[in-house]
Design a protein around this motif. Structure first.
Motif, PDB file in Angstrom:
ATOM      1  N   PRO A  70       0.907  -1.177   0.024  1.00  0.00           N
ATOM      2  CA  PRO A  70       0.035  -0.015  -0.186  1.00  0.00           C
ATOM      3  C   PRO A  70       0.864   1.412  -0.040  1.00  0.00           C
ATOM      4  N   GLN A  71       2.009   1.196   0.409  1.00  0.00           N
ATOM      5  CA  GLN A  71       3.028   2.195   0.342  1.00  0.00           C
ATOM      6  C   GLN A  71       4.363   1.999  -0.359  1.00  0.00           C
ATOM      7  N   PRO A  72       5.089   2.799  -0.662  1.00  0.00           N
ATOM      8  CA  PRO A  72       6.173   2.698  -1.543  1.00  0.00           C
ATOM      9  C   PRO A  72       7.115   2.062  -0.791  1.00  0.00           C
ATOM     10  N   LEU A  73       8.048   1.244  -1.460  1.00  0.00           N
ATOM     11  CA  LEU A  73       9.129   0.648  -0.489  1.00  0.00           C
ATOM     12  C   LEU A  73      10.179   1.524  -0.492  1.00  0.00           C
ATOM     13  N   GLY A  74      11.074   1.470   0.527  1.00  0.00           N
ATOM     14  CA  GLY A  74      12.164   2.346   0.935  1.00  0.00           C
ATOM     15  C   GLY A  74      13.373   2.131   0.094  1.00  0.00           C
ATOM     16  N   ALA A  91       5.781   9.583 -18.077  1.00  0.00           N
ATOM     17  CA  ALA A  91       5.517   7.948 -17.399  1.00  0.00           C
ATOM     18  C   ALA A  91       4.112   8.211 -16.984  1.00  0.00           C
ATOM     19  N   ILE A  92       3.370   8.935 -16.702  1.00  0.00           N
ATOM     20  CA  ILE A  92       1.958   9.065 -16.317  1.00  0.00           C
ATOM     21  C   ILE A  92       1.201   8.418 -17.369  1.00  0.00           C
ATOM     22  N   ASN A  93       1.388   8.970 -18.574  1.00  0.00           N
ATOM     23  CA  ASN A  93       0.693   8.561 -19.643  1.00  0.00           C
ATOM     24  C   ASN A  93       1.139   7.092 -20.186  1.00  0.00           C
ATOM     25  N   ALA A  94       2.141   6.465 -19.635  1.00  0.00           N
ATOM     26  CA  ALA A  94       2.489   5.126 -20.068  1.00  0.00           C
ATOM     27  C   ALA A  94       2.059   4.413 -18.946  1.00  0.00           C
ATOM     28  N   GLY A  95       1.432   4.777 -17.582  1.00  0.00           N
ATOM     29  CA  GLY A  95       0.815   4.023 -16.964  1.00  0.00           C
ATOM     30  C   GLY A  95       1.202   4.098 -15.420  1.00  0.00           C
ATOM     31  N   ALA A  96       2.205   4.980 -15.197  1.00  0.00           N
ATOM     32  CA  ALA A  96       2.837   5.098 -13.784  1.00  0.00           C
ATOM     33  C   ALA A  96       1.419   5.770 -13.101  1.00  0.00           C
ATOM     34  N   VAL A  97       1.676   5.508 -11.619  1.00  0.00           N
ATOM     35  CA  VAL A  97       0.818   6.326 -10.652  1.00  0.00           C
ATOM     36  C   VAL A  97       1.630   7.274 -10.068  1.00  0.00           C
ATOM     37  N   GLU A  98       1.241   8.340  -9.916  1.00  0.00           N
ATOM     38  CA  GLU A  98       1.807   9.578  -9.457  1.00  0.00           C
ATOM     39  C   GLU A  98       1.806   9.370  -7.906  1.00  0.00           C
ATOM     40  N   LEU A  99       3.348   9.471  -7.302  1.00  0.00           N
ATOM     41  CA  LEU A  99       3.421   9.502  -5.935  1.00  0.00           C
ATOM     42  C   LEU A  99       3.673  11.029  -5.396  1.00  0.00           C
ATOM     43  N   ALA A 100       4.340  11.750  -6.303  1.00  0.00           N
ATOM     44  CA  ALA A 100       4.569  13.293  -6.014  1.00  0.00           C
ATOM     45  C   ALA A 100       5.063  13.864  -7.373  1.00  0.00           C
ATOM     46  N   ALA A 101       4.248  15.148  -7.485  1.00  0.00           N
ATOM     47  CA  ALA A 101       4.360  15.755  -8.354  1.00  0.00           C
ATOM     48  C   ALA A 101       5.404  16.427  -8.694  1.00  0.00           C
TER      49      ALA A 101
END
Length: 115
Positions: A70-74, A91-101
């Motif tokens: 549920p959270q990003p790994l360290g 990256a977002i358009n390729a399917g990434a999920v934004e963690l921080a803009a």
């Protein structure tokens, strides 16, 4: 000694290679015929992906599946570019999920985080 490579255990090695090719412009070095291991051409270092089945063989007591966490790994894998906002959008358009803009840090570096 120098940094050799990063291996990320993933549910679908081919899909991970495809994503990094589309999102970040890397080219494929190899995808093993079993489909359980693949590498990208990244210059002096190697970015590799391995199937969770290999992780189960390598880590008999188990491992954390990054895609299920549920959270990003360290851990982070950093790519450097002169245009972070554009690279972030690709990256977002390729399917990434934004963690921080994209954001400028106090020391002047622009960074963003995707998963």
């Amino acid at each position: 000694m120098k940094f050799g490579h990063t291996i990320i255990y993933v549910p679908d090695v081919a899909a991970s290679l495809n994503f990094f090719e589309k999102a970040f412009g890397f080219s494929r070095r190899v995808l093993h015929e079993s489909g359980t291991y693949g590498e990208l051409e990244t210059g002096e270092t190697t970015l590799a992906f391995a199937a969770h089945e290999l992780g189960e063989l390598n880590f008999p007591t188990g491992h954390v599946a990054a895609h299920d966490s549920p959270q990003p790994l360290g851990i982070e894998i950093a790519f450097v570019t002169p245009d972070v906002p554009s690279a972030h959008a690709v990256a977002i358009n390729a399917g990434a999920v934004e963690l921080a803009a994209p954001k400028e840090k106090p020391w002047g570096q622009v960074v963003s985080y995707v998963r």
